[in-house]
Design a protein around this motif. Structure first.
Motif, short mmCIF file in Angstrom:
data_model
loop_
_atom_site.label_atom_id
_atom_site.label_comp_id
_atom_site.label_asym_id
_atom_site.label_seq_id
_atom_site.Cartn_x
_atom_site.Cartn_y
_atom_site.Cartn_z
N LYS A 33 -7.43 1.37 -4.18
CA LYS A 33 -8.58 1.24 -3.27
C LYS A 33 -8.24 1.82 -1.90
N LEU A 34 -9.09 2.70 -1.39
CA LEU A 34 -8.90 3.25 -0.05
C LEU A 34 -9.22 2.17 0.97
N LEU A 35 -8.23 1.80 1.77
CA LEU A 35 -8.39 0.72 2.73
C LEU A 35 -8.72 1.20 4.14
N TYR A 36 -8.27 2.42 4.48
CA TYR A 36 -8.47 2.88 5.86
C TYR A 36 -8.22 4.38 5.93
N THR A 37 -9.03 5.07 6.71
CA THR A 37 -8.84 6.50 6.97
C THR A 37 -8.96 6.75 8.46
N GLN A 38 -8.07 7.58 8.98
CA GLN A 38 -8.11 7.92 10.41
C GLN A 38 -8.00 9.43 10.57
N TYR A 39 -8.93 10.02 11.33
CA TYR A 39 -8.89 11.45 11.65
C TYR A 39 -8.47 11.61 13.11
N CYS A 40 -7.43 12.39 13.34
CA CYS A 40 -6.95 12.65 14.71
C CYS A 40 -7.20 14.12 15.03
N CYS A 85 -7.94 18.67 11.76
CA CYS A 85 -7.39 17.44 12.30
C CYS A 85 -6.29 16.92 11.38
N VAL A 86 -5.54 15.97 11.90
CA VAL A 86 -4.52 15.28 11.11
C VAL A 86 -5.17 14.02 10.54
N ARG A 87 -5.11 13.87 9.21
CA ARG A 87 -5.78 12.75 8.56
C ARG A 87 -4.75 11.79 7.95
N PHE A 88 -4.95 10.50 8.21
CA PHE A 88 -4.12 9.45 7.62
C PHE A 88 -4.99 8.65 6.64
N THR A 89 -4.45 8.38 5.45
CA THR A 89 -5.16 7.54 4.49
C THR A 89 -4.23 6.43 4.01
N PHE A 90 -4.78 5.24 3.89
CA PHE A 90 -4.02 4.07 3.44
C PHE A 90 -4.74 3.47 2.24
N SER A 91 -4.05 3.40 1.10
CA SER A 91 -4.66 2.89 -0.12
C SER A 91 -3.85 1.73 -0.67
N CYS A 92 -4.56 0.76 -1.25
CA CYS A 92 -3.90 -0.39 -1.84
C CYS A 92 -3.18 0.01 -3.12
N ASP A 93 -2.03 -0.58 -3.34
CA ASP A 93 -1.25 -0.28 -4.54
C ASP A 93 -1.97 -0.76 -5.79
N TRP A 94 -2.82 -1.74 -5.65
CA TRP A 94 -3.58 -2.28 -6.79
C TRP A 94 -4.95 -1.63 -6.84
N LYS A 95 -5.26 -0.94 -7.91
CA LYS A 95 -6.54 -0.25 -8.12
C LYS A 95 -6.78 0.93 -7.19
N LEU A 149 0.83 -1.20 0.00
CA LEU A 149 0.00 0.00 0.00
C LEU A 149 0.86 1.24 0.00
N PHE A 150 0.21 2.39 -0.14
CA PHE A 150 0.88 3.66 0.10
C PHE A 150 0.04 4.44 1.10
#
Length: 202
Positions: free
Chosen positions: A90-97, A78-88, A59-60
């Protein structure tokens, strides 16, 4: 095989236990210092995090400053983290702090325990509600009246929504392990990167 993320190797995030506030000469928790530093940056700037994979999924990961708005409340930075799959992509997870304590909790406790859920095709935290709902759908009887979005991954046989361009179901975790990017079922080449996906829809 993809290596697990090593949060301890990110000195910019958690290397020092405290820093000094030069204005008041008082010790600040490192996460308070980082949180306040993020809020002072250009909110349109997105920074990359040096993570290769989480739970075997390539992922990236990005971090930026965003605004959240709840009912009856003004917008909050807020500070936002996003994790997306390298293939297609796809947004896998988002976190707002929304505070230094939430930032610390996410980096030190939640992030190291994220797991990939093949059925949902996303990363999940320790919160059980979502995972239970996905597990419940696994027991839905197959019939013509109620049609599920899911099919069995052609490698691990877990229920997934993702398909290759040749229309064979393949989960992100199994796709990340493929050295030759060919469908495990029919051996056809398929789009496996963000650039490939962009070209597919042009």
């Amino acid at each position: 095989m993809a290596s697990e993320p090593n949060i301890a190797n990110q000195p910019d995030l958690i290397h020092r236990a405290e820093v000094i506030d030069t204005e008041n000469d008082k010790p600040l928790d490192v996460f308070e210092h980082l949180f306040n530093g993020f809020l002072k940056t250009n909110r349109h700037f997105v920074a990359n995090l040096d993570l290769k994979s989480i739970d075997g999924v390539d992922l990236f990961a990005n971090v930026d400053v965003a605004e959240t708005r709840s009912c009856g409340r003004e917008s909050t930075q807020c500070v936002r983290f996003t994790f997306s799959c390298d293939w297609k992509h796809k947004l896998l997870y988002t976190q707002y702090c929304e505070s230094p304590s939430q930032l610390k909790l996410f980096i030190t406790e939640t992030l190291p325990t994220l797991k990939y859920n093949e059925y949902a095709n996303q990363l999940i935290s320790t919160e059980p509600t979502h995972e239970l709902a996905q597990q419940l759908m696994k027991h839905l009887p197959k019939n013509e009246n109620v049609v599920s979005l899911y099919d069995e991954c052609c490698v691990c046989l877990e229920s997934v929504k993702t398909k290759t361009s040749c229309e064979h179901p393949l989960c992100y975790k199994c796709e990340s392990k493929l050295k030759n990017k060919k469908c495990p079922l029919c051996r056809a080449s398929y789009e496996h990167s963000q650039q490939d996906c962009d070209e597919e829809y042009e």
